[in-house]
Design an enzyme around this catalytic site. Structure first.
Site, PDB file in Angstrom:
ATOM      1  N   ARG A  61       0.841  -1.201   0.000  1.00  6.52           N
ATOM      2  CA  ARG A  61       0.000   0.000   0.000  1.00  6.52           C
ATOM      3  C   ARG A  61       0.876   1.250   0.000  1.00  6.52           C
ATOM      4  O   ARG A  61       0.467   2.308  -0.445  1.00  6.52           O
ATOM      5  CB  ARG A  61      -0.944   0.001   1.217  1.00  6.52           C
ATOM      6  N   TYR A 125     -14.376  16.256 -17.194  1.00  8.17           N
ATOM      7  CA  TYR A 125     -14.808  14.870 -17.078  1.00  8.17           C
ATOM      8  C   TYR A 125     -15.857  14.775 -15.971  1.00  8.17           C
ATOM      9  O   TYR A 125     -15.715  15.384 -14.905  1.00  8.17           O
ATOM     10  CB  TYR A 125     -13.603  13.982 -16.773  1.00  8.17           C
ATOM     11  N   ASP A 199      -4.895  18.226 -15.871  1.00  9.53           N
ATOM     12  CA  ASP A 199      -5.280  16.888 -16.322  1.00  9.53           C
ATOM     13  C   ASP A 199      -4.783  16.742 -17.754  1.00  9.53           C
ATOM     14  O   ASP A 199      -5.291  17.382 -18.673  1.00  9.53           O
ATOM     15  CB  ASP A 199      -6.804  16.738 -16.257  1.00  9.53           C
ATOM     16  N   LYS A 224      -6.439   5.250 -19.837  1.00 13.09           N
ATOM     17  CA  LYS A 224      -6.711   5.686 -21.197  1.00 13.09           C
ATOM     18  C   LYS A 224      -5.496   5.474 -22.109  1.00 13.09           C
ATOM     19  O   LYS A 224      -5.026   4.352 -22.268  1.00 13.09           O
ATOM     20  CB  LYS A 224      -7.172   7.143 -21.176  1.00 13.09           C
TER      21      LYS A 224
END
Length: 409
Positions: A61, A125, A199, A224
């Protein structure tokens, strides 16, 4: 494996060799380190790992060797050819997350507190929009939205809201392909000592490098174009303040539990090795599709940054190497005609997401932006008849043939 002292000149080469670490078992490709925890040879070594800056060999983690290679490769791509204030090669720190939403959450929560405001623009988005207006709002952080393509509107927003601490930009924006001038907004923001995040998902570091303009953070949904094959979910946050990224940002990353997993990190790393080849094909195909649609009698409007008809054509031309693989368009018949068009497709894939090797077509109003109220959505330019297209790397004649038959009356 390329020697770390060997200067890599091309981004395509960086995508293949950048960030790679020698494997102790001499594996050609970075293995999937499917281990939740890592052992210590001695108590002293354990103490040193916990006290040190590199915590990738304690607990997955906190970090994992497979994550590290993916992080370093993305950082190398975003920093390629750039220098810092003293002329040295730009150094970036990346944190790989389980999703784009997780990376975006780390970005906002590590930089903003109750009472702060964030300045952003229209057409984001849908997930980002909801995170800002719902999750952050419930935590006392207000979002100010204006058209950041207009400097005077941006100046007014900053002047009227002294609580603004961050400016967040998505360019090209999803799904209208609006482009914000990174240099203009960053210069303005820095005059007011504001943090700037970008972004860069649509463009990828191959087409656009926001750090060139002095921004503080860059975000990607690695799901993406970086992965490119639709095989994994992920997100990454990169920052130029190494101390902040290794302390406060890392702490939020760990405590929110948004860490990536080794298998998805491995798939991402393999996908990035062909980034340059894929993006060149995505871009050339998208330009051909945009030109075709622009001249088709059934199309009312095409939004593609490579067309001179796009209002942000000059901005995109200035800050992007190529216009990209994404476009949107409107059919003259509106939403019903749009539904008929989508249903007639024979090869292009009816699906959300983007950046995969196959062409994806979606209807934002009923899919990715369905949660945004209609009046608000349409105010951002996301109309009921808008179609979003992620142009794939298929042969262009096949893409055009499918569009032709789907558009035929």
């Amino acid at each position: 494996m390329a020697n770390k002292n060997f200067h890599l000149k091309g981004k395509g080469t960086v995508a293949v060799h950048g960030g790679n670490e020698p494997d102790p078992q001499y594996a050609h490709l970075t293995p999937i380190y499917a281990s939740s925890t890592f052992y210590f040879d001695t108590a002293q070594q354990g103490m040193e790992r916990f006290a040190g800056a590199d915590k990738t060999k304690i607990y997955s983690r906190w970090g994992n060797p497979t994550h590290t290679v993916a992080e370093q490769k993305i950082a190398a791509l975003e920093a390629h050819g750039l220098t810092d204030e003293d002329g040295s090669p730009l150094q970036l720190k990346a944190l790989l997350h389980s999703s784009g939403q997780a990376a975006m959450t780390t970005l906002f929560m590590s930089n903003l507190s109750a009472g702060d405001k964030i300045l952003t623009h229209y057409s984001l988005y849908g997930g980002t929009q909801e995170l800002l207006t719902k999750v952050l709002a419930e935590n006392g952080i207000q979002t100010i939205i204006t058209d950041l393509r207009d400097r005077e509107l941006a100046v007014a927003a900053i002047k009227n809201n002294p609580e603004i601490k961050m400016v967040h930009i998505e360019t090209p924006a999803n799904p209208t392909l609006q482009c914000v001038d990174l240099e203009m907004i960053t210069v303005l923001a820095k005059q007011h000592r504001l943090v700037v995040s970008v972004d860069n998902t649509f463009a990828t570091p191959y087409l656009q490098q926001p750090f060139r303009y002095g921004v503080d953070f860059v975000f990607h949904s690695t799901t993406k174009f970086l992965n490119g094959h639709g095989t994994s979910i992920g997100g990454v946050l990169l920052g130029r303040d190494l101390q902040f990224m290794s302390t406060k940002a890392w702490k939020w990353y760990v405590l929110l539990g948004g860490n990536a997993n080794p298998f998805d990190a491995f798939l991402l790393t393999q996908g990035m090795r062909t980034l340059e080849l894929r993006m060149d094909r995505h871009c050339s195909n998208a330009m051909a599709v945009a030109r075709y649609l622009e001249n088709h009698p059934a199309i009312a409007k095409v939004m593609y940054t490579g067309l001179e008809s796009h209002p942000d054509f000059e901005v995109a031309k200035k800050q992007m190497k190529h216009p990209g693989g994404m476009l949107s368009f409107e059919l003259k018949g509106g939403v019903e005609t749009g539904k008929q068009f989508i249903d007639r497709l024979q090869m292009c894939t009816r699906a959300v997401s983007l950046g995969t090797v196959d062409t994806l077509i979606s209807h934002p109003a009923s899919m990715s932006h369905a949660s945004i109220p209609k009046a608000e959505r349409e105010g951002y330019g996301i109309t009921d008849g808008l179609i979003r297209m992620s142009v794939g790397i298929e042969n262009i004649e096949d893409i055009l043939a499918d569009l032709t038959q789907a558009l035929a009356e």
